[in-house]
Design a protein around this motif. Structure first.
Motif, PDB file in Angstrom:
ATOM      1  N   THR A   1       0.841  -1.192   0.000  1.00 33.79           N
ATOM      2  CA  THR A   1       0.000   0.000   0.000  1.00 33.79           C
ATOM      3  C   THR A   1       0.879   1.245   0.000  1.00 33.79           C
ATOM      4  O   THR A   1       2.012   1.230   0.472  1.00 33.79           O
ATOM      5  N   LEU A   2       0.319   2.305  -0.548  1.00 31.58           N
ATOM      6  CA  LEU A   2       0.931   3.631  -0.521  1.00 31.58           C
ATOM      7  C   LEU A   2      -0.147   4.588  -0.045  1.00 31.58           C
ATOM      8  O   LEU A   2      -1.266   4.570  -0.564  1.00 31.58           O
ATOM      9  N   GLU A   3       0.180   5.413   0.939  1.00 34.68           N
ATOM     10  CA  GLU A   3      -0.825   6.277   1.549  1.00 34.68           C
ATOM     11  C   GLU A   3      -0.377   7.730   1.538  1.00 34.68           C
ATOM     12  O   GLU A   3       0.823   8.030   1.458  1.00 34.68           O
TER      13      GLU A   3
ATOM     14  N   LEU B   1      -8.510   5.223  -2.894  1.00 33.61           N
ATOM     15  CA  LEU B   1      -9.622   4.815  -2.038  1.00 33.61           C
ATOM     16  C   LEU B   1      -9.292   5.334  -0.659  1.00 33.61           C
ATOM     17  O   LEU B   1      -8.301   4.905  -0.057  1.00 33.61           O
ATOM     18  N   SER B   2     -10.088   6.295  -0.186  1.00 34.96           N
ATOM     19  CA  SER B   2      -9.761   7.010   1.038  1.00 34.96           C
ATOM     20  C   SER B   2      -8.394   7.664   0.840  1.00 34.96           C
ATOM     21  O   SER B   2      -8.193   8.378  -0.138  1.00 34.96           O
ATOM     22  N   ASP B   3      -7.427   7.388   1.708  1.00 34.17           N
ATOM     23  CA  ASP B   3      -6.093   7.982   1.572  1.00 34.17           C
ATOM     24  C   ASP B   3      -5.076   7.019   0.985  1.00 34.17           C
ATOM     25  O   ASP B   3      -3.877   7.307   0.980  1.00 34.17           O
ATOM     26  N   SER B   4      -5.538   5.888   0.473  1.00 33.33           N
ATOM     27  CA  SER B   4      -4.634   4.883  -0.086  1.00 33.33           C
ATOM     28  C   SER B   4      -4.629   4.927  -1.610  1.00 33.33           C
ATOM     29  O   SER B   4      -5.697   4.994  -2.238  1.00 33.33           O
ATOM     30  N   VAL B   5      -3.447   4.868  -2.182  1.00 31.06           N
ATOM     31  CA  VAL B   5      -3.308   4.820  -3.638  1.00 31.06           C
ATOM     32  C   VAL B   5      -3.576   3.391  -4.094  1.00 31.06           C
ATOM     33  O   VAL B   5      -2.956   2.446  -3.602  1.00 31.06           O
ATOM     34  N   ILE B   6      -4.508   3.245  -5.037  1.00 33.92           N
ATOM     35  CA  ILE B   6      -4.732   1.905  -5.583  1.00 33.92           C
ATOM     36  C   ILE B   6      -4.018   1.729  -6.919  1.00 33.92           C
ATOM     37  O   ILE B   6      -3.780   0.607  -7.361  1.00 33.92           O
ATOM     38  N   GLY B   7      -3.668   2.834  -7.569  1.00 35.25           N
ATOM     39  CA  GLY B   7      -2.935   2.737  -8.826  1.00 35.25           C
ATOM     40  C   GLY B   7      -2.710   4.096  -9.445  1.00 35.25           C
ATOM     41  O   GLY B   7      -3.423   5.059  -9.156  1.00 35.25           O
ATOM     42  N   GLY B   8      -1.699   4.178 -10.286  1.00 35.83           N
ATOM     43  CA  GLY B   8      -1.407   5.412 -11.009  1.00 35.83           C
ATOM     44  C   GLY B   8      -1.082   5.085 -12.447  1.00 35.83           C
ATOM     45  O   GLY B   8      -0.537   4.015 -12.760  1.00 35.83           O
TER      46      GLY B   8
END
Length: 333
Positions: A124-126, A314-321
């Motif tokens: 995860t990345l936040e 999603l919220s403060d989490s990166v799901i993809g870029g």
């Protein structure tokens, strides 16, 4: 990763206040610390970096990434501008050079440390706690295998507190912050026509590589406030118009770096299309293999620039870029 899961750390040290703060914190958290300066151009490591390591008793080395940077970032960026798109070299550099090179240097049980204002845990990345400095956007293209070995000690810090901590320690650091393109875009573009949205020629431009959608200057004076609407590469034309022509309901994201790929073919999330823009709600439609998605914004967005990075949260989490492209397909429900 972090001090609970690894015993040593490799700190990416630029000599700036943030990386110096990361170095300082790691000297207290890990039993073994070393630092590396990733050289991407003519700049050599600043004396502040050497001195901070000397004072803390930390081994300091230089990784020569100039060839990799020239091929993977500089040439790619120059080619992109010539193709009429607006790249984000900083995000690409993090993924392909600035984190990739030290990642290749990691030893067993060693984590990679940077001074980015972002957080992470397994896969995860936040966002960083300091919303004015959050840099998760610029890290969204970094592969998950690299992020899984990273530790961001400034994740829950605020810039003012970070600066105060380093000042109190007495460690030297560079006052300037790197915010500009770190190489020159040499060479003039090919002049062409400036046209309005009706196709009328209203002026001349000096080369499309100097413009990006939403830009308001550099193409002469015209009646009313005009903006760059689009770059017509095939005919080397700069299309300008009123603000209403800047808005897009859709865009495409290509070459997606998934960190937490949804199983649904359609889902809703927040999408950020530039670093200083607020993420907005959108419906996302996956293609067959998920390397490309269509984004339908709940409200049309201004100046969606092909080549820039689009990040899904999603919220403060990166799901993809991924990399933004213009959408010209059918309407999605």
């Amino acid at each position: 990763m972090g001090p609970d899961s690894c015993s040593s750390a490799l700190v990416c040290l630029s000599g700036g206040v943030d990386s110096t703060a990361a170095l300082l914190q790691c000297s207290r958290l890990f039993s073994s610390v070393r630092a590396v300066y990733v050289q991407t151009g003519h700049r050599t490591p600043p004396e502040q970096a050497y001195e901070s390591c000397r004072q803390l008793g930390i081994e300091f080395s230089v990784a020569d990434a100039r060839v990799l940077f020239n091929t993977q970032i500089k040439q790619f960026t120059l080619d992109a501008y010539r193709s009429g798109i607006t790249p984000n070299p900083c995000a690409l550099c993090n993924a392909r050079v600035k984190l990739a090179v030290p990642f290749s240097m990691l030893g067993h049980g060693e984590c990679l440390v940077t001074g980015h204002y972002a957080g992470n845990s397994v896969s995860t990345l936040e966002r960083g706690m300091d919303s004015t400095k959050d840099q998760s956007y610029f890290l969204s293209l970094v592969p998950g295998e690299i992020l899984d070995r990273c530790f961001f000690p400034l994740a829950k810090s605020h810039k003012g507190d970070v600066r105060a901590e380093v000042l109190e320690s007495g460690l030297p650091f560079l006052e300037r912050e790197s915010q500009d393109l770190c190489f020159q875009r040499a060479g003039a573009g090919v002049p062409g026509d400036v046209v309005d949205t009706d196709g009328n020629t209203v002026g001349r431009h000096n080369g499309l590589d100097s413009y990006t959608p939403g830009q308001r200057k550099g193409f002469g004076a015209h009646n009313g406030r005009k903006y760059v609407v689009r770059l017509d590469i095939l005919r080397n034309r700069l299309i300008i118009g009123e603000e209403e022509y800047l808005y897009s309901e859709y865009c495409i994201l290509n070459s997606i770096n998934w960190l937490n790929k949804p199983v649904e073919e359609k889902f809703t999330c927040m999408v950020q299309i530039r670093y200083r823009k607020t993420a907005v709600p959108a419906d996302v439609f996956l293609n067959g293999d998920g390397t490309q998605v269509v984004v339908k914004f709940h409200r049309s967005q201004k100046a969606v620039a092909p080549g820039q990075v689009g990040v899904m949260f999603l919220s403060d989490s990166v799901i993809g870029g991924g990399i933004i492209d213009r959408y010209e397909g059918d309407t999605y429900a």
